[in-house]
Design a protein around this motif. Structure first.
Motif, PDB file in Angstrom:
ATOM      1  N   ALA A  75       0.938  -1.156  -0.047  1.00  0.00           N
ATOM      2  CA  ALA A  75      -0.190  -0.091  -0.057  1.00  0.00           C
ATOM      3  C   ALA A  75       0.947   1.201  -0.059  1.00  0.00           C
ATOM      4  O   ALA A  75       0.656   2.276  -0.790  1.00  0.00           O
ATOM      5  N   ILE A  76       1.837   1.047   0.890  1.00  0.00           N
ATOM      6  CA  ILE A  76       2.803   2.422   0.890  1.00  0.00           C
ATOM      7  C   ILE A  76       3.632   2.706  -0.550  1.00  0.00           C
ATOM      8  O   ILE A  76       3.516   3.683  -1.162  1.00  0.00           O
ATOM      9  N   ILE A  77       3.978   1.652  -1.176  1.00  0.00           N
ATOM     10  CA  ILE A  77       4.717   1.510  -2.447  1.00  0.00           C
ATOM     11  C   ILE A  77       3.727   2.233  -3.512  1.00  0.00           C
ATOM     12  O   ILE A  77       3.978   2.932  -4.314  1.00  0.00           O
ATOM     13  N   ALA A  78       2.396   1.602  -3.396  1.00  0.00           N
ATOM     14  CA  ALA A  78       1.430   1.757  -4.309  1.00  0.00           C
ATOM     15  C   ALA A  78       1.080   3.619  -4.222  1.00  0.00           C
ATOM     16  O   ALA A  78       1.032   4.171  -5.371  1.00  0.00           O
ATOM     17  N   ALA A  79       0.964   4.092  -2.803  1.00  0.00           N
ATOM     18  CA  ALA A  79       0.691   5.561  -2.828  1.00  0.00           C
ATOM     19  C   ALA A  79       1.964   6.269  -3.171  1.00  0.00           C
ATOM     20  O   ALA A  79       1.770   7.366  -3.839  1.00  0.00           O
ATOM     21  N   ILE A  80       2.701   5.824  -2.995  1.00  0.00           N
ATOM     22  CA  ILE A  80       4.141   6.610  -3.731  1.00  0.00           C
ATOM     23  C   ILE A  80       4.199   6.491  -5.396  1.00  0.00           C
ATOM     24  O   ILE A  80       4.536   7.592  -6.037  1.00  0.00           O
ATOM     25  N   LEU A  81       3.871   5.393  -5.819  1.00  0.00           N
ATOM     26  CA  LEU A  81       3.894   5.336  -7.366  1.00  0.00           C
ATOM     27  C   LEU A  81       3.078   6.088  -7.879  1.00  0.00           C
ATOM     28  O   LEU A  81       2.864   6.716  -8.849  1.00  0.00           O
ATOM     29  N   ILE A  82       1.685   6.126  -7.111  1.00  0.00           N
ATOM     30  CA  ILE A  82       0.392   6.890  -7.708  1.00  0.00           C
ATOM     31  C   ILE A  82       1.052   8.401  -7.604  1.00  0.00           C
ATOM     32  O   ILE A  82       0.552   9.312  -8.688  1.00  0.00           O
ATOM     33  N   GLU A  83       1.589   8.924  -6.800  1.00  0.00           N
ATOM     34  CA  GLU A  83       2.145  10.413  -6.558  1.00  0.00           C
ATOM     35  C   GLU A  83       3.110  10.747  -7.829  1.00  0.00           C
ATOM     36  O   GLU A  83       2.994  11.697  -8.105  1.00  0.00           O
ATOM     37  N   LEU A  84       3.982   9.753  -7.860  1.00  0.00           N
ATOM     38  CA  LEU A  84       5.033   9.993  -8.778  1.00  0.00           C
ATOM     39  C   LEU A  84       4.461  10.127 -10.221  1.00  0.00           C
ATOM     40  O   LEU A  84       4.756  11.085 -11.046  1.00  0.00           O
ATOM     41  N   VAL A  85       3.460   9.147 -10.590  1.00  0.00           N
ATOM     42  CA  VAL A  85       2.804   9.299 -11.808  1.00  0.00           C
ATOM     43  C   VAL A  85       2.019  10.443 -11.939  1.00  0.00           C
ATOM     44  O   VAL A  85       2.138  10.961 -13.203  1.00  0.00           O
ATOM     45  N   ARG A  86       1.381  11.013 -11.116  1.00  0.00           N
ATOM     46  CA  ARG A  86       0.574  12.040 -11.087  1.00  0.00           C
ATOM     47  C   ARG A  86       1.241  13.244 -11.274  1.00  0.00           C
ATOM     48  O   ARG A  86       1.055  14.287 -12.256  1.00  0.00           O
ATOM     49  N   ARG A  87       2.594  13.493 -10.748  1.00  0.00           N
ATOM     50  CA  ARG A  87       3.464  14.296 -10.709  1.00  0.00           C
ATOM     51  C   ARG A  87       4.209  14.503 -11.968  1.00  0.00           C
ATOM     52  O   ARG A  87       4.357  15.459 -12.889  1.00  0.00           O
TER      53      ARG A  87
END
Length: 318
Positions: A75-87
């Motif tokens: 879940a933590i990895i997914a949150a980081i990846l989602i934010e990276l993709v968004r930015r």
């Protein structure tokens, strides 16, 4: 219909697990619906899959700790990846979530196949539908034995785990209801008043992840997704005040869990069929049917009520 001993040993623990999972997801789902982030529930249930499978593969067991540790890490990895993709990709948050959770779910499915090759008892049916039917409780020896505390001390691990998660989520919601409500409706105002809305938002996501992870093994991803959305959306159509919405969503969640399990387990037998149907699937189906009825017949926000108002001008039906 089963005798009392069969019901106590096979059906009662599964019924308790299903109901507690529905209650936990329904409670947390209210704040996802209020913040228009229902997709987050879908993202969480898919994104944690590789972490859960990794926990099984490393530990070779379904114990709670490796499952929780792997799921929280994912879940933590997914949150980081989602934010990276968004930015970095400059895409909308919903699109970023869609990309990450589908990719991570696909990775989890591939890892399941590796688990099967390594003789770890994990398969796609477990992931999708859960194992409600495999939750057994052999301690009770008749209804009278339920008065013995030792019998309850031998309650299956999944039921105890789900009860603890529901109690934790309920406590957090009751303690921080004002903050959760304010951030859900107006995060900018919350920041102006000195409340760090980003912390509350992450807290909502953490509660949703905790409820999903706890329910994942017992009821599977399909039921978790349905119960994070359907009871809360149903309650939102029927009332305007948040406390009333929370209470109504819990009633819908409990009714759906109990009614769906009983329909799945015993409904086909009443119709003359030998086999039962998936309890988790029937619970999700019933949740969808209740939501559909609310969409149509809700007294203020239902389709029929809105059409009636639109068809009336100054009290004259046109």
């Amino acid at each position: 219909m089963p005798d009392s001993q069969t019901f106590l040993s096979i059906d009662l623990p599964a019924l308790l697990a299903a109901t507690l999972a529905c209650l936990s997801c329904a409670l947390v789902g209210n704040f996802l619906v209020l913040r228009r982030q229902s997709l987050m529930g879908d993202a969480i249930t898919h994104a944690v899959l590789p972490g859960i499978v990794a926990g099984f593969l490393v530990a070779g067991t379904r114990d709670t700790f490796p499952m929780m540790a792997g799921a929280l890490t994912a879940a933590i990895i997914a949150a980081i990846l989602i934010e990276l993709v968004r930015r970095l990709g400059r895409v909308e948050a919903g699109a970023a979530m869609g990309v990450i959770f589908t990719a991570m779910f696909a990775l989890g499915v591939v890892m399941i196949e590796q688990g099967a090759a390594r003789q770890v008892d994990l398969d796609a049916d477990c992931v999708l539908y859960g194992q409600l039917e495999g939750i057994l409780w052999f301690a009770p020896q008749g209804w009278a034995s339920l008065a013995d505390p030792a019998v309850w001390a031998d309650m299956p691990r999944q039921v105890v785990q789900l009860a603890a998660v529901f109690a934790l989520c309920l406590t957090l919601v009751l303690v921080f209801l004002k903050e959760l409500t304010l951030v859900s409706f107006d995060p900018a105002l919350a920041d102006t008043l000195g409340l760090k809305s980003w912390m509350v938002q992450h807290g909502i996501a953490a509660m949703a992840a905790l409820a999903a992870i706890a329910a994942f093994e017992a009821v599977g991803s399909i039921l978790v997704i349905a119960m994070l959305i359907c009871p809360a959306a149903t309650a939102r159509l029927l009332c305007d005040r948040v406390p009333a919405q929370l209470g109504l969503s819990l009633l819908v969640g409990a009714a759906t869990g109990i009614g769906g399990y009983l329909l799945g387990a015993f409904g086909p037998h009443l119709l003359g069929y030998d086999q039962s149907v998936s309890a988790a699937g029937m619970i999700a189906t019933l949740a969808g049917l209740i939501l559909a009825l609310a969409i149509l017949f809700a007294p203020r926000y239902g389709v029929l009520a809105r059409r009636k108002r639109l068809g009336t001008v100054d009290g004259v039906l046109v």
